[in-house]
Design a protein around this motif. Structure first.
Motif: not given
Length: 392
Positions: A17-20, A70-74, A77-78, A197-203
């Motif tokens: 259930g990891r979401v933005a 992008m750097n903040f986003t990756w 997610t980590a 997290h594939p679902h989180h990062i692509t969201e």
């Protein structure tokens, strides 16, 4: 939220259930301002006939916006802790985005990058503090986190030094620094790959894509507004607004057809997906600028403003719409659709991009673009994404 700081330990890449988070969504809001300003300035440069200068300035400015996001986003997610220090540091980054946005106009008109660089450096140094915190509190990723911190800091020092340069030397320095910035993750991740997290990062990428597509909807709204206030022929403006809405909806449909989380399964695919989205996002935002150019020509034609009409021919104006759409189609296909599509889709999408690109050479360019995009959507409706190998 507790007042106590949480250990910045790596997040579980398989967390259910990891979401933005609301903080990430709030963070995105300031990028709406920056993207909108960059697209608007590109429109003015194109409309004035400064195509090369406008495109170069746009790509440099958009890189600073996209790379900081992008750097903040990756990182999030980590290592997202969502404690008070993490939030405050994120707010500092948001302040940097607003400073950067304030500098976009002089960057386009005068080639003055000082304010853009200052805002960019503020964002990046705030990111350094996050990596240093991760280095202290996540021993397993300490080398990677320190490599990020050192690499980013070195780049910011060089960005500051680049402000002392001018002319061609300054432009070359910007290109070199962009290459250095993009090399930092490739070097740092060799020590210990950070979790994703594939679902989180692509969201997160999906949400940013919605932001830039929203710029095209704003352009469509401007055409409707012009029709209501008699800025040009009502029929032409309503037709333009309708076609832009259809094209934007089709681009949304095409982008969201594949299962994006399947595109991020190892380090190589993560870099491909993450870096390749620069072209997807830059193209989608540039599309809105092209639409504004076309609307401007319609208004100029109705008012008999030959000074505007002589700056850019009808064919050249049409290319400001079709080039971004074609680039959006090709990069979306390459990054997300290609590995999940049947042969018919993999043939049709690149072909559609070529037809769209060459469309200004036919008598009714925007109409044909809309028809082609709708045809692609119909084809996608008839097929579902298929599982693919994660080897490449």
């Amino acid at each position: 939220m507790s007042t106590a700081l949480r250990p910045m330990s790596p997040r579980d890449p398989h967390e259910d259930g990891r979401v933005a988070s609301s903080l990430e969504l709030f963070f995105d809001l300031v990028f709406v301002v920056a993207v909108s300003t960059a697209a608007s300035e590109l429109h003015h440069q194109l409309a004035d006939g400064h195509v090369l200068d406008g495109v170069v300035s746009y790509l440099m400015v958009f890189f600073s916006i996209w790379w900081a996001w992008m750097n903040f986003t990756w990182f999030a997610t980590a290592f997202d802790t969502d404690d008070w220090l993490y939030r405050v540091t994120t707010f500092v980054q948001m302040a940097g985005v607003l400073v950067l946005a304030a500098g976009i106009h002089p960057a386009f008109t005068d080639g003055d990058l000082r304010i853009v660089v200052i805002g960019y450096v503020v964002m990046r140094l705030a990111m350094v503090s996050q990596w240093l915190r991760a280095a202290r509190q996540s021993p397993a990723h300490a080398r990677t986190a320190r490599a990020y911190a050192v690499g980013i800091t070195a780049c910011q020092v060089l960005w500051g030094a680049s402000l002392l340069l001018d002319g061609t030397v300054a432009t070359v320095a910007v290109v070199v620094l962009i290459a250095c910035e993009t090399a930092v993750p490739a070097v740092a991740e060799r020590f210990e790959v950070t979790p994703r997290h594939p679902h989180h990062i692509t969201e997160r990428y999906n949400l940013f894509t919605l932001i830039v597509l929203g710029e095209s909807l704003l352009a469509s709204s401007n055409a409707f507004y012009g029709a209501l206030h008699g800025a040009a022929d009502v029929t032409d403006l309503v037709l333009m607004a309708s076609l832009v809405l259809v094209a934007t909806a089709a681009m949304w449909w095409i982008y969201f057809w594949p299962a994006h989380h399947r595109c991020v399964h190892d380090l190589r695919s993560s870099f491909r997906y993450g870096y390749g989205h620069f072209f997807v996002l830059a193209a989608a935002a540039a599309f809105s600028a092209g639409v504004e150019v076309e609307i401007g020509r319609l208004v100029a034609t109705a008012e008999g403003d030959h000074a505007v009409l002589h700056v850019m021919s009808a064919v050249e104006a049409s290319f400001t719409v079709t080039v971004p759409i074609a680039l959006f189609l090709l990069t979306t296909w390459w990054l997300a659709i290609r590995a999940q599509a049947p042969r018919s889709v993999n043939v049709a999408l690149p072909l559609a991009a070529v037809v769209v690109l060459l469309d200004p050479l036919v008598p009714v360019p925007v109409v044909v673009v809309a028809v082609v995009l709708v045809a692609v959507v119909v084809l996608l409706v008839r097929h579902a994404p298929v599982p693919h190998s994660t080897s490449g």
